[in-house]
Design a protein around this motif. Structure first.
Motif, PDB file in Angstrom:
ATOM      1  N   LEU A  47      34.201 -16.960  25.638  1.00 60.70           N
ATOM      2  CA  LEU A  47      35.030 -15.759  25.532  1.00 60.70           C
ATOM      3  C   LEU A  47      36.468 -16.129  25.195  1.00 60.70           C
ATOM      4  N   LYS A  48      36.979 -17.147  25.881  1.00 61.50           N
ATOM      5  CA  LYS A  48      38.359 -17.587  25.633  1.00 61.50           C
ATOM      6  C   LYS A  48      38.554 -18.026  24.186  1.00 61.50           C
ATOM      7  N   ALA A  49      37.487 -18.527  23.559  1.00 59.69           N
ATOM      8  CA  ALA A  49      37.580 -19.036  22.188  1.00 59.69           C
ATOM      9  C   ALA A  49      37.510 -17.937  21.126  1.00 59.69           C
ATOM     10  N   GLN A  50      37.200 -16.720  21.527  1.00 58.31           N
ATOM     11  CA  GLN A  50      37.076 -15.613  20.579  1.00 58.31           C
ATOM     12  C   GLN A  50      38.451 -15.125  20.113  1.00 58.31           C
ATOM     13  N   PRO A  51      38.496 -14.502  18.927  1.00 57.02           N
ATOM     14  CA  PRO A  51      39.762 -13.925  18.474  1.00 57.02           C
ATOM     15  C   PRO A  51      40.260 -12.930  19.518  1.00 57.02           C
ATOM     16  N   LYS A  52      41.531 -13.024  19.862  1.00 61.70           N
ATOM     17  CA  LYS A  52      42.138 -12.173  20.878  1.00 61.70           C
ATOM     18  C   LYS A  52      41.415 -12.299  22.216  1.00 61.70           C
ATOM     19  N   GLN A  53      40.653 -13.357  22.385  1.00 63.64           N
ATOM     20  CA  GLN A  53      39.887 -13.620  23.616  1.00 63.64           C
ATOM     21  C   GLN A  53      39.071 -12.404  24.022  1.00 63.64           C
ATOM     22  N   THR A  54      38.491 -11.766  23.038  1.00 65.46           N
ATOM     23  CA  THR A  54      37.752 -10.530  23.252  1.00 65.46           C
ATOM     24  C   THR A  54      36.426 -10.558  22.502  1.00 65.46           C
ATOM     25  N   ALA A  55      35.383 -10.007  23.120  1.00 66.42           N
ATOM     26  CA  ALA A  55      34.066  -9.933  22.473  1.00 66.42           C
ATOM     27  C   ALA A  55      33.299  -8.754  23.051  1.00 66.42           C
ATOM     28  N   CYS A  56      32.306  -8.314  22.311  1.00 63.73           N
ATOM     29  CA  CYS A  56      31.490  -7.223  22.850  1.00 63.73           C
ATOM     30  C   CYS A  56      30.400  -7.825  23.721  1.00 63.73           C
ATOM     31  N   TRP A  57      29.984  -7.068  24.720  1.00 62.26           N
ATOM     32  CA  TRP A  57      28.936  -7.521  25.621  1.00 62.26           C
ATOM     33  C   TRP A  57      27.680  -6.786  25.200  1.00 62.26           C
ATOM     34  N   ASP A  58      26.912  -7.421  24.340  1.00 64.04           N
ATOM     35  CA  ASP A  58      25.708  -6.770  23.834  1.00 64.04           C
ATOM     36  C   ASP A  58      24.494  -7.151  24.659  1.00 64.04           C
ATOM     37  N   GLY A  59      23.433  -6.408  24.489  1.00 58.29           N
ATOM     38  CA  GLY A  59      22.185  -6.718  25.173  1.00 58.29           C
ATOM     39  C   GLY A  59      22.134  -6.363  26.641  1.00 58.29           C
ATOM     40  N   VAL A  60      23.111  -5.625  27.148  1.00 55.80           N
ATOM     41  CA  VAL A  60      23.087  -5.231  28.553  1.00 55.80           C
ATOM     42  C   VAL A  60      21.995  -4.179  28.734  1.00 55.80           C
ATOM     43  N   ARG A  61      21.117  -4.392  29.655  1.00 59.65           N
ATOM     44  CA  ARG A  61      20.042  -3.442  29.900  1.00 59.65           C
ATOM     45  C   ARG A  61      20.136  -2.967  31.341  1.00 59.65           C
ATOM     46  N   ASN A  62      21.139  -2.172  31.586  1.00 58.59           N
ATOM     47  CA  ASN A  62      21.427  -1.692  32.931  1.00 58.59           C
ATOM     48  C   ASN A  62      21.935  -0.271  32.816  1.00 58.59           C
ATOM     49  N   TYR A  63      21.121   0.695  33.235  1.00 52.70           N
ATOM     50  CA  TYR A  63      21.493   2.095  33.127  1.00 52.70           C
ATOM     51  C   TYR A  63      22.596   2.494  34.107  1.00 52.70           C
ATOM     52  N   GLN A  64      22.958   1.612  35.050  1.00 52.56           N
ATOM     53  CA  GLN A  64      23.943   1.976  36.058  1.00 52.56           C
ATOM     54  C   GLN A  64      25.377   1.887  35.531  1.00 52.56           C
ATOM     55  N   ILE A  65      25.533   1.366  34.334  1.00 52.48           N
ATOM     56  CA  ILE A  65      26.900   1.245  33.804  1.00 52.48           C
ATOM     57  C   ILE A  65      27.270   2.512  33.068  1.00 52.48           C
ATOM     58  N   VAL A  66      28.255   3.192  33.560  1.00 49.55           N
ATOM     59  CA  VAL A  66      28.702   4.423  32.918  1.00 49.55           C
ATOM     60  C   VAL A  66      30.208   4.333  32.763  1.00 49.55           C
ATOM     61  N   LYS A  67      30.645   3.814  31.647  1.00 50.51           N
ATOM     62  CA  LYS A  67      32.060   3.632  31.372  1.00 50.51           C
ATOM     63  C   LYS A  67      32.272   3.950  29.910  1.00 50.51           C
ATOM     64  N   GLU A  68      33.472   3.693  29.431  1.00 49.08           N
ATOM     65  CA  GLU A  68      33.732   3.873  28.013  1.00 49.08           C
ATOM     66  C   GLU A  68      32.875   2.840  27.301  1.00 49.08           C
ATOM     67  N   ALA A  69      31.906   3.300  26.569  1.00 50.51           N
ATOM     68  CA  ALA A  69      30.974   2.390  25.915  1.00 50.51           C
ATOM     69  C   ALA A  69      30.568   2.978  24.575  1.00 50.51           C
ATOM     70  N   TYR A  70      29.876   2.183  23.786  1.00 51.14           N
ATOM     71  CA  TYR A  70      29.393   2.640  22.493  1.00 51.14           C
ATOM     72  C   TYR A  70      28.025   2.019  22.261  1.00 51.14           C
ATOM     73  N   PRO A  71      27.235   2.562  21.330  1.00 53.46           N
ATOM     74  CA  PRO A  71      25.883   2.061  21.123  1.00 53.46           C
ATOM     75  C   PRO A  71      25.850   0.561  20.827  1.00 53.46           C
ATOM     76  N   ASP A  72      24.922  -0.111  21.455  1.00 52.71           N
ATOM     77  CA  ASP A  72      24.701  -1.535  21.241  1.00 52.71           C
ATOM     78  C   ASP A  72      23.902  -1.680  19.944  1.00 52.71           C
ATOM     79  N   HIS A  73      24.533  -2.205  18.912  1.00 57.33           N
ATOM     80  CA  HIS A  73      23.871  -2.310  17.606  1.00 57.33           C
ATOM     81  C   HIS A  73      22.676  -3.254  17.608  1.00 57.33           C
ATOM     82  N   THR A  74      22.614  -4.182  18.572  1.00 55.88           N
ATOM     83  CA  THR A  74      21.517  -5.145  18.575  1.00 55.88           C
ATOM     84  C   THR A  74      20.179  -4.512  18.919  1.00 55.88           C
TER      85      THR A  74
END
Length: 200
Positions: free
Chosen positions: A86-113
C-alpha cells in the motif's frame, strides 16, 4: 479468511491494520500476527463519522482489514498485498477489491473485479445493473511504532473478556472469519496505546 487486496486499482487506496482502519489492519489468514494498527483512511460520510465520535463502543470510524502479505496464487493471480504494498502505491492509496462482506456499509462503489471472468473475485451471479459487491478506497497513514502480534492482542482480549475492558467484544476474536471488521473507538485507542509499551 484472508482479505486479499490483490492489486492496486486505478483511481484510489487501501490500509493494513497495523492499526485498525478500513483495510487498516492487515493480517493474514494464517497464524501470522495481525498487524493491528498501522493507520489508513477510508472514505466515510461526515455524518457517520460524527456519530461514531459520540460513542466509544460503536463501530464506524475504524476498520480492521486483514491482508495477504505473503504471495498466494488464486486463478493464476498473485493476491499478495500488505501494508508495504500500500505504501508503494501512488499517493499511498489503492482500492480494496474482492471484499465479500455484506456488513460494510460506507461510501463505496461497485467492485469491478466481480465482472472480470479471469479475476479471483469474479461472481457470475452479479450483474452490472445490479452489482452484489462493492469496494472502498483506503490510504496509508502510518505504521504503529512496533509490530503488535495477534497473540498479544488475544491475551488482552481474554483478560478483557473476563474482567471487562475495551477488547472484550472485539470482532477480531468474536467474528474471526470476517476479512474486514469494525473497530470501536475504545478498541482502537487501547490497541494504539500498546505501541509504546513492551509486550508482556
Amino acid at each position: 479468511m484472508p482479505r486479499q487486496l490483490k492489486r492496486a486499482c486505478r483511481g484510489t487506496p487501501e490500509p493494513e491494520m497495523e492499526a485498525p482502519a478500513g483495510k487498516h489492519i492487515k493480517a493474514n489468514k494464517t497464524e501470522t500476527p495481525v498487524k493491528p494498527l498501522g493507520e489508513t483512511k477510508t472514505s466515510d460520510s461526515p455524518k457517520k463519522n460524527q456519530a461514531t465520535k459520540d460513542s466509544r463502543n460503536e463501530p464506524g470510524c475504524y476498520w480492521l482489514m486483514k491482508s495477504e502479505p505473503e504471495s498466494r496464487l488464486e486463478k493464476g493471480i498473485d493476491v499478495k498485498f500488505g501494508i508495504e504494498d500500500l505504501k508503494a502505491q501512488p499517493k499511498q492509496t489503492a482500492c480494496w477489491d474482492g471484499v465479500r462482506n455484506y456488513q460494510i456499509v460506507k461510501e463505496a462503489y461497485p467492485d469491478h473485479t466481480q465482472f472480470e471472468k479471469d479475476s479471483p473475485h469474479y461472481d457470475p451471479s452479479s450483474k452490472k445493473d445490479n452489482p452484489k459487491w462493492s469496494m472502498v478506497d483506503v490510504q496509508f497513514v502510518r505504521m504503529t511504532k512496533r509490530f503488535i502480534p495477534l497473540t498479544e492482542l488475544k491475551g488482552h482480549y481474554h483478560t478483557h473478556k473476563a474482567i471487562g475492558g475495551p477488547l472484550q467484544n472485539m470482532a477480531l476474536f468474536t467474528r474471526q472469519r470476517l476479512s474486514v471488521q469494525p473497530v470501536t473507538q475504545g478498541e482502537f485507542d487501547f490497541i494504539l496505546s500498546l505501541e509504546d509499551k513492551k509486550p508482556n
